[in-house]
Scaffold this active site. Structure first.
Site, PDB file in Angstrom:
ATOM      1  N   SER A  37       2.357  -0.269   5.475  1.00 48.80           N
ATOM      2  CA  SER A  37       1.042   0.313   5.235  1.00 48.80           C
ATOM      3  C   SER A  37      -0.115  -0.609   5.577  1.00 48.80           C
ATOM      4  O   SER A  37       0.065  -1.700   6.088  1.00 48.80           O
ATOM      5  CB  SER A  37       0.906   0.753   3.779  1.00 48.80           C
ATOM      6  OG  SER A  37       0.848  -0.389   2.942  1.00 48.80           O
ATOM      7  N   TYR A  39      -0.016   4.045   7.360  1.00 47.52           N
ATOM      8  CA  TYR A  39      -0.669   4.874   6.351  1.00 47.52           C
ATOM      9  C   TYR A  39      -1.509   3.988   5.447  1.00 47.52           C
ATOM     10  O   TYR A  39      -1.278   2.783   5.338  1.00 47.52           O
ATOM     11  CB  TYR A  39       0.356   5.688   5.548  1.00 47.52           C
ATOM     12  CG  TYR A  39       1.360   4.841   4.803  1.00 47.52           C
ATOM     13  CD1 TYR A  39       1.166   4.499   3.464  1.00 47.52           C
ATOM     14  CD2 TYR A  39       2.510   4.376   5.428  1.00 47.52           C
ATOM     15  CE1 TYR A  39       2.087   3.714   2.782  1.00 47.52           C
ATOM     16  CE2 TYR A  39       3.435   3.601   4.761  1.00 47.52           C
ATOM     17  CZ  TYR A  39       3.221   3.274   3.433  1.00 47.52           C
ATOM     18  OH  TYR A  39       4.130   2.500   2.768  1.00 47.52           O
TER      19      TYR A  39
END
EC number: 4.1.1.11
Length: 126
Positions: free
Chosen positions: A25, A58
């Site tokens: 991430s 993300y």
């Protein structure tokens, strides 16, 4: 017709951490997420202005007010501390909705100082 449109963008933020061993991430200061409309766990594209690499991951929230941009996991091979990056998310909508859509854009300078926000990208002139 369905169109994919820019939803939110963090323009020229500086990478403050790169952690190869974190789960994955990109951790982003919650204030920055709010300014751009990017949600936690939302897919994002990162374009590294410093080295030209482009990658997807993300978003996860970092502490509000921390100015953290931490590229984690395998993506840490694509960015180093101090690199300037652009982070963007996209949304799909109908052609009719797209005609009036305006993205949320936050502009940064220095050590991740948010200078302004906008609902449009300026027209490029010669």
């Amino acid at each position: 017709m369905i169109r994919t449109m820019l939803q939110g963008k963090l323009h020229r933020v500086k990478v403050t951490q790169a952690d190869l061993h974190y789960e994955g991430s990109c951790a982003i200061d919650q204030d920055f997420l709010d300014a751009s409309g990017i949600l936690e766990n939302e897919a994002i594209d990162i374009w590294n202005v410093t080295n030209g690499k482009r990658f997807s991951t993300y978003a996860i929230a970092a502490e509000r007010g921390s100015r953290i941009i931490s590229v984690n996991g395998a993506a840490a091979h694509c960015a180093e501390v101090g690199d300037i990056v652009i982070i963007a998310s996209f949304v799909t909508m109908s052609d009719e909705e797209a005609r009036t859509w305006r993205p949320k854009v936050a502009y940064f300078e220095g050590d991740n100082e948010m200078k302004r926000t906008a609902k449009a990208i300026p027209v490029q002139v010669a």
